[in-house]
Design an enzyme around this catalytic site. Structure first.
Site, PDB file in Angstrom:
ATOM      1  CG  ASP A 161       3.698   9.435   3.644  1.00 41.23           C
ATOM      2  OD1 ASP A 161       3.462  10.456   2.969  1.00 41.23           O
ATOM      3  OD2 ASP A 161       3.493   8.281   3.226  1.00 41.23           O
ATOM      4  CG  ASP A 190       3.544  12.287  -0.219  1.00 39.51           C
ATOM      5  OD1 ASP A 190       2.563  12.903  -0.678  1.00 39.51           O
ATOM      6  OD2 ASP A 190       3.757  11.094  -0.483  1.00 39.51           O
ATOM      7  CG  ASP A 194      -0.251   9.325   2.980  1.00 34.56           C
ATOM      8  OD1 ASP A 194      -1.046  10.218   3.349  1.00 34.56           O
ATOM      9  OD2 ASP A 194       0.483   9.446   1.976  1.00 34.56           O
ATOM     10  NE  ARG A 243      -3.660  13.450  -2.064  1.00 37.00           N
ATOM     11  CZ  ARG A 243      -2.681  12.750  -2.600  1.00 37.00           C
ATOM     12  NH1 ARG A 243      -1.826  12.103  -1.813  1.00 37.00           N
ATOM     13  NH2 ARG A 243      -2.531  12.668  -3.910  1.00 37.00           N
TER      14      ARG A 243
END
Length: 367
Positions: A161, A190, A194, A243
């Site tokens: 991340d 990734d 997040d 996302r």
């Protein structure tokens, strides 16, 4: 008889000693960086002020960032860390101390509060090195680029991340950042941004997120619904597969963002999440809003958005697009006021203001 030194002078001398030992540059006395004011949900719950009122330290390595955290009097002593240059694995090592909990190969803001991390001038670059915020509160990150953070391959950092926030975190403002990757999970990356495990009162503003399989999530599973009160505004999502963001539970306010080339899906509200989606500009993208890859529904309130060359897939058992004519299916009441820019002006406004190295410019409401 000698007079005792004032407490503030003691603090100044301690900070100067830290600078001498670590090679960091310190501006004294307790100065406050010109970072502006937090907006959206980050301005709630007592507000987000970062290290305002604390000492200002300049760092040119990741190790120096950790040393600045570890050199404070306590884990809550306010500090503004101005960062310049390129921060990478070679110059980021674990530092120990009673006011920090750091690690090699990642910028670790763990169990701390009242911290501002801000890039100087054109901004700082965190190259293949992620920023991890955990069990912390009142954090500001501004004017930095975080790029190509990997969870597999070499080198790895922060679970892949760019910025990862987790576990009982409150009040974080991420502003004027550029978060980017060079591919998706198969290339070792990734998420760019997040949030999980009871993270609340966060704003992501005036940032660029690009070239990634995953823009970011709120909640790491359908059962992780302890997160929420997130504002996303004046950001540019470009060449993102999905996302943008993915929401599991909680409330998000998403306004005045420019979405370009969302390749598979965009705002994925699911597992009971409620999203207020205002005055965004969606361009050249697919399935920009809905509940995707699950049958656990999420909800949205929409208004003022522009859908420019957006395509929509057919509904299925785990595919519930909001379009081709998105309608509200919930109502979200905000605890703050805001004045959105007209959606038609969003591409121009975001282009000149969003990302690192833009001088922390914000919208003036003009196209």
């Amino acid at each position: 008889m000698k007079r005792a030194l004032p407490l503030r002078l003691h603090a100044a001398l301690a900070t100067m000693a830290l600078a001498a030992a670590t090679g960091t540059l310190v501006s004294m006395p307790e100065a406050s960086a010109a970072t502006g004011s937090a907006t959206g949900y980050a301005a709630q719950n007592g507000g987000t002020t970062g290290g305002a009122g604390g000492s200002t330290v300049r760092a040119t390595t990741g190790t120096a960032i950790h040393q600045a955290l570890c050199g404070r009097a306590s884990t809550s002593t306010p500090i503004i860390i101005e960062v310049t240059g390129t921060i990478n694995h070679a110059n980021t090592k674990k530092v120990s101390g009673s006011s920090c909990d750091t690690a090699d190969g990642v910028i670790e803001l763990k169990k701390v509060s009242n911290v501002t991390l801000v890039g100087v001038g054109g901004g700082a670059v965190f190259d293949q090195l992620g920023i991890h915020i955990r069990e912390s509160k009142n954090i500001i990150i501004q004017n930095v680029t975080v790029r190509n953070v990997k969870k597999s391959g070499s080198p790895t950092s922060n679970g892949g991340d760019a910025i990862g926030i987790e576990r009982n975190v409150r009040n974080v403002w991420i502003d004027h950042t550029t978060l980017e990757a060079s591919g998706g999970e198969s290339e070792g990356f990734d998420g760019l941004f997040d949030l999980k495990d009871n993270t609340q009162y966060v704003t992501l503003s005036y940032s660029v997120l690009r070239n990634s399989g995953r823009g970011g999530l709120v909640g790491n599973s359908e059962s992780d619904r302890s997160n929420g009160y997130i504002t996303y505004h004046h950001n540019r999502y470009e060449n993102i597969d999905s996302r943008a963001p993915l929401l599991r539970g909680g409330i998000a306010h998403i306004y005045n963002n420019h979405y370009v080339r969302l390749n598979e899906s965009g705002i994925n509200s699911r597992a009971g999440a409620r999203a207020k989606v205002d005055n965004n500009y969606f361009e050249g993208s697919k399935d920009v809003l809905g509940t995707f890859y699950t049958d656990e529904a999420g909800y949205w309130q929409v208004g003022g958005n522009v859908f420019d060359n957006v395509t929509w897939s057919r509904p299925g058992s785990e595919n519930h697009p909001a379009g081709p004519d998105p309608k509200s299916n919930t109502t979200v009441t905000l605890p703050y006021s805001f004045t959105p820019d007209a959606a038609g002006c969003v591409p121009a406004i975001v282009n000149r203001t969003a990302g690192a190295g833009k001088g922390l410019q914000v919208s003036d409401g003009k196209c």
